[in-house]
Scaffold this active site. Structure first.
Site, PDB file in Angstrom:
ATOM      1  CB  CYS A 194      -0.914  -0.008   1.222  1.00 41.93           C
ATOM      2  SG  CYS A 194      -1.889   1.506   1.372  1.00 41.93           S
ATOM      3  CB  CYS A 216      -2.163   4.698   4.176  1.00 43.25           C
ATOM      4  SG  CYS A 216      -3.545   4.014   3.247  1.00 43.25           S
ATOM      5  CB  SER A 217       0.252   0.907   6.312  1.00 49.34           C
ATOM      6  OG  SER A 217      -0.469   1.647   7.281  1.00 49.34           O
ATOM      7  CB  CYS A 218      -4.511  -0.771   2.735  1.00 50.19           C
ATOM      8  SG  CYS A 218      -5.181   0.886   2.623  1.00 50.19           S
TER       9      CYS A 218
END
Lengths: 95, 116, 212
Positions: C116, C119-121
């Protein structure tokens, strides 16, 4: 009724090269690049509205496949790809 | 860690795909209780309809690159949850400020500052 | 003075960080304040917060490994997984909440990698919370540009005959890699197969373990 599907899998599309200042889910490295619709997912509420707590209409979400060389000018190995989810209002069909 | 090399003012700091960067740090940590509580408050605040993950991301992005470099993951997330709850009117800044001052007076550590 | 978790070890056997005993930070103070204000206003209960933490703690890569092992042994399930990974995960009894999960299959020709960049999905509602490296600038920046170099740092060297497909979780979908079943596992049951499926093999930064 939600938005209708505009692009079928296999369609060649380009990502609009826009630079708004706020919350969007289209990464800069893909803007202005051309890819192929990998699949049409379904409509989702527009995150560009949800991010500000605003009423949000639905936008159709697609998965678009990009060739590494199209994005970066070269690839570690030809044929490698990046797939990303892009909302309909960021896509234009290539003629 | 170094900041994004981009000098384009229209490119936002969090939008980092493709930037040059160093070796991936493989060290990790287990989450502390307070971090798990932040995570739980984030999920519950969303379930109660006060914000969506989009609102949290927007707040995280608007904190800027310095926050990304200097704050831990859950420090940024607690700030984002708070920002969204304030905007949703769940509590006021006055209520928050009063509560935080009261908590600080309870003790010197996280454990001691719990309302028991 | 309460030390409500100080004596506990994490599932991986490491001690928790000593937050309870270190100096109270500004952000910890904010967490306590948010929690107490929400409880006072009837938005949540303390029990709900605890239950939510327990639900998240119960999620782990073992859940994904069970899904993968089932797909390796049940062609009909594999077809359902590739068609709708959320429904297939729920069918196996996993509570993944509202997550929209998409499974991508590694084959003899294709290796998939999940990232991701914005962000950090992460497929947290199936696999639990992401590893720290997944959230770093280094991984987020490089995975879409030089995935093979990234994979080498994880000890995975792919032949040039294999296509790498990187999946950037830019919007509403979350991804899990369905790794290829290792050879020499024909006689293993799903329990033994699941033990070969690592967290990283479901993100694409690793491969399943070889059978002992």
């Amino acid at each position: 009724m939600g938005p209708r599907r505009m692009f079928e899998p296999g369609t060649s599309v380009s990502v609009k090269k826009l630079q708004p200042p706020g919350h969007v889910r289209t990464p800069t490295y893909l803007r202005g690049k051309t890819g192929i619709i990998e699949r049409a997912i379904r409509p989702f509420k527009n995150p560009e509205q949800l991010a500000y707590g605003l009423p949000a209409g639905e936008k159709y979400l697609y998965r678009v496949r990009f060739d590494m060389a199209e994005i970066w000018g070269s690839a570690e190995v030809p044929g490698d790809t990046v797939d990303a989810e892009i909302y309909e209002h960021w896509l234009e069909e290539m003629s | 860690m170094s900041k994004s090399p981009s000098t384009d003012p229209a490119r936002r700091w969090h939008d980092m795909g493709g930037d040059p960067a160093g070796e991936i740090p493989m060290d990790g940590h287990d989450f502390a209780l307070w971090e798990k509580r932040v995570d739980a408050l984030m999920i519950l605040g969303s379930l109660k309809g006060h914000f969506t993950v989009d609102g949290l991301r927007r707040a995280l992005e608007d904190m800027g690159e310095d926050a990304f470099e200097t704050m831990t993951y859950y420090e940024r997330w607690v700030a984002a949850v708070n920002q969204n709850l304030i905007e949703a009117g769940v509590y006021s800044l006055e209520e928050l400020a009063t509560k935080m001052a009261e908590i600080k007076s309870r003790g010197e550590t996280y454990g001691a500052a719990q309302d028991v | 003075m309460p030390h409500d978790h100080a004596e506990h070890l994490s599932p991986s056997g490491h001690p928790y960080r000593q937050d309870n005993d270190g100096p109270l930070t500004y952000w910890q103070t904010m967490e306590i304040a948010i929690r107490e204000l929400m409880i006072e206003k009837g938005e949540v209960s303390a029990a709900e917060v605890t239950a939510q933490i327990e639900a998240m703690d119960a999620r782990s890569p073992a859940n994904g490994a069970a899904v993968v092992a089932r797909a390796w042994t049940d062609p009909d399930f594999k077809a359902r997984l590739l068609d709708d990974a959320s429904a297939a995960s729920r069918e196996m009894g996993f509570d993944i909440g509202p997550m929209n999960l998409l499974a991508v299959e590694n084959t003899s020709d294709v290796h998939n990698l999940i990232v991701c960049t914005l962000c950090s999905c992460y497929p947290r509602n199936l696999l639990g919370l992401p590893p720290d490296w997944y959230k770093t600038r280094e991984y987020r920046s490089r995975a879409v540009r030089e995935p093979r170099a990234v994979l080498r740092e994880f000890g995975v060297q792919l032949p040039e005959t294999k296509t790498v497909r990187v999946h950037d979780s830019t919007a509403d979908m979350r991804y899990i890699v369905l790794p290829a079943r290792p050879s020499g596992t024909e006689n293993l049951d799903t329990h033994a197969l699941a033990a070969l499926v690592t967290r990283d093999s479901m993100i694409g930064t690793g491969l399943p373990k070889d059978p002992a």
